[in-house]
Design a protein around this motif. Sequence first.
Motif, PDB file in Angstrom:
ATOM      1  N   LYS A  40       0.852  -1.192   0.000  1.00 47.49           N
ATOM      2  CA  LYS A  40       0.000   0.000   0.000  1.00 47.49           C
ATOM      3  C   LYS A  40       0.886   1.239   0.000  1.00 47.49           C
ATOM      4  N   ASN A  41       0.534   2.196  -0.854  1.00 51.52           N
ATOM      5  CA  ASN A  41       1.259   3.463  -0.846  1.00 51.52           C
ATOM      6  C   ASN A  41       0.639   4.383   0.203  1.00 51.52           C
ATOM      7  N   LYS A  42       1.089   5.629   0.284  1.00 49.29           N
ATOM      8  CA  LYS A  42       0.609   6.556   1.317  1.00 49.29           C
ATOM      9  C   LYS A  42      -0.887   6.831   1.215  1.00 49.29           C
ATOM     10  N   GLU A  43      -1.440   6.678   0.025  1.00 46.01           N
ATOM     11  CA  GLU A  43      -2.875   6.886  -0.170  1.00 46.01           C
ATOM     12  C   GLU A  43      -3.673   5.632   0.158  1.00 46.01           C
TER      13      GLU A  43
END
Length: 122
Positions: A40-43
């Motif tokens: 998962k990225n920051k979003e």
Amino acid sequence: MNHLVENEKRAVSTIKSNPKFFYSYAKRLANSKSSVAPLKNKEGILTINAAEKAELLQAQYVNVLSNPADADMELCKSQVTETKNAELSNFAFTQEDIKKAIKEMDPHSAAPDGDIPCSEFY
């Protein structure tokens, strides 16, 4: 196909006398390759892109490790001294204090030995 069955029988029959042969045979036939699962990225969006996963892992690495040369040794020494002089009875934590502290934790950081649950559950 017969050749494969014969080789498999040979590997199984020699497992006690030559386990090395069996394990090397099994390893040759293994199809699983290890890789990094989607991240998962920051979003909060999952990514399978190798370059983006590498960047995310690098950012995590930099985030959780520090450079000892950058440490303020005087501050560290004073904190150690304060901690040594503190008694457990000097601390009072409410359930709300603990919930607040957990919410402030980075959900992507490694858990300590006590396995603190993710803040998203609080």
